[in-house]
Design an enzyme around this catalytic site. Structure first.
Site, PDB file in Angstrom:
ATOM      1  N   GLY A  95      86.183   4.780  33.087  1.00 28.21           N
ATOM      2  CA  GLY A  95      87.506   4.746  33.695  1.00 28.21           C
ATOM      3  C   GLY A  95      87.462   4.782  35.200  1.00 28.21           C
ATOM      4  O   GLY A  95      88.458   4.492  35.864  1.00 28.21           O
ATOM      5  N   MET A 122      93.348   2.031  32.527  1.00 26.98           N
ATOM      6  CA  MET A 122      93.409   2.451  31.130  1.00 26.98           C
ATOM      7  C   MET A 122      94.856   2.588  30.623  1.00 26.98           C
ATOM      8  O   MET A 122      95.067   2.933  29.468  1.00 26.98           O
ATOM      9  CB  MET A 122      92.685   3.793  30.963  1.00 26.98           C
ATOM     10  CG  MET A 122      91.202   3.720  31.236  1.00 26.98           C
ATOM     11  SD  MET A 122      90.341   2.764  29.971  1.00 26.98           S
ATOM     12  CE  MET A 122      88.681   2.759  30.653  1.00 26.98           C
ATOM     13  N   HIS A 155      98.415   5.200  46.280  1.00 27.26           N
ATOM     14  CA  HIS A 155      97.847   6.188  45.373  1.00 27.26           C
ATOM     15  C   HIS A 155      97.729   7.520  46.109  1.00 27.26           C
ATOM     16  O   HIS A 155      97.886   7.588  47.332  1.00 27.26           O
ATOM     17  CB  HIS A 155      96.453   5.766  44.886  1.00 27.26           C
ATOM     18  CG  HIS A 155      96.467   4.659  43.878  1.00 27.26           C
ATOM     19  ND1 HIS A 155      96.700   3.345  44.222  1.00 27.26           N
ATOM     20  CD2 HIS A 155      96.279   4.658  42.527  1.00 27.26           C
ATOM     21  CE1 HIS A 155      96.649   2.591  43.138  1.00 27.26           C
ATOM     22  NE2 HIS A 155      96.386   3.360  42.096  1.00 27.26           N
ATOM     23  N   LYS A 159      92.200   9.185  46.273  1.00 25.39           N
ATOM     24  CA  LYS A 159      91.614   7.959  45.708  1.00 25.39           C
ATOM     25  C   LYS A 159      90.883   7.219  46.811  1.00 25.39           C
ATOM     26  O   LYS A 159      91.484   6.763  47.788  1.00 25.39           O
ATOM     27  CB  LYS A 159      92.679   7.068  45.074  1.00 25.39           C
ATOM     28  CG  LYS A 159      92.093   5.801  44.453  1.00 25.39           C
ATOM     29  CD  LYS A 159      93.128   5.023  43.662  1.00 25.39           C
ATOM     30  CE  LYS A 159      92.584   3.694  43.154  1.00 25.39           C
ATOM     31  NZ  LYS A 159      91.408   3.848  42.259  1.00 25.39           N
TER      32      LYS A 159
END
Length: 271
Positions: A95, A122, A155, A159
């Site tokens: 992921g 995902m 984000h 991140k």
């Protein structure tokens, strides 16, 4: 689930327990994590530093032979981790974004009886949107020839890499005729700009994914805007556990295909 005590590692671990699955009480973590364990529900998860990663994976394989690894670590760690999983003979769901997908895929393909799900996103509904863009690109190549595009993604500040989802969608638009480099994707990572410009609710600054793609015709008379905004992480965690269950079926059936993505997961769920 590797990446605990990080937010996605914890969120996926909690989803595993909600589904009634067994959470293996070990998690590979970074060298700077200052604790030795983390409580996920009533499970005490041992946090494993890089120096002990290989021996721990070997122990997990011997103790939990049907285990599937989930990776939500860091872009700089995910490719080396994938090679570790291959060496240990552990199927995995990757992921973490920002790694070398080609290298990971090649390693899995070269390994005997190993399978993996590798995907930049995902969240099943977001993946369905990506798939729709792919269908448009395949059926209508060059349809947006001459159009210009801007892409902005916001984000949480932690991140590190550019959104893998944005890169995948941009690739589809490129096939539809738009000249746009992924390096031109604009990243928003400050709380102030996320709230003021992207309209992210304050309570979700620590976990969100807001994307806007704007297309404009050469003469400026026609414009399109595509948007997908996610608050929180649960949609990704639930999709990840779906991927784990899908991969378990592929391993059990001895599937000839080795590397899967979330579209494969979606298609099985819709069949």
């Amino acid at each position: 689930v590797n990446g605990v005590p990080g937010n996605m590692g914890r969120e996926v671990s909690e989803a595993v327990l909600r589904r009634g699955m067994v959470l293996v009480p070990y998690s590979l973590t970074g060298p700077d994590v200052g604790v030795d364990d983390a409580m996920i529900g009533d499970v005490a998860v041992n946090l494993v530093k890089p120096a002990d990663a290989d021996s721990t994976l070997a122990f997990v394989k011997a103790t939990y032979p049907s285990a599937i690894v989930v990776d939500y670590t860091h872009p700089s760690a995910c490719t080396p981790n994938a090679l570790r999983y291959v060496a240990a003979g552990l199927p995995f769901v990757m992921g973490t974004t920002g790694g070398d997908t080609a290298a990971m895929t090649a390693a899995v393909d070269a390994a005997a009886e190993l399978r993996a799900v590798i995907a930049p996103n995902m969240g099943k509904q977001i993946v369905a949107f990506q798939a729709a863009m792919r269908v448009m690109a395949e059926r209508f190549p060059g349809v947006f020839e001459g159009y210009t595009m801007t892409v902005v993604e916001s984000h949480q500040s932690t991140k590190a890499d550019t959104s893998g989802t944005a890169k995948a969608v941009v690739a589809s638009f490129q096939e539809m005729g738009i000249k746009f480099d992924v390096e031109s994707i604009e990243k928003v990572r400050t709380n102030e700009e996320s709230m003021e410009r992207m309209k992210v609710p304050e309570e979700h600054l620590s976990g969100h994914a807001f994307h806007t793609y704007r297309l404009t015709s050469p003469d400026g008379t026609v414009s399109f805007e595509f948007q997908h905004n996610v608050c929180g992480r649960r949609v990704y965690a639930e999709g990840t556990v779906d991927a784990v269950q899908f991969l378990a079926k592929q391993v059990a059936s001895g599937s000839s295909k080795r590397v899967f993505n979330m579209i494969d997961v979606l298609e099985q769920g819709m069949s």
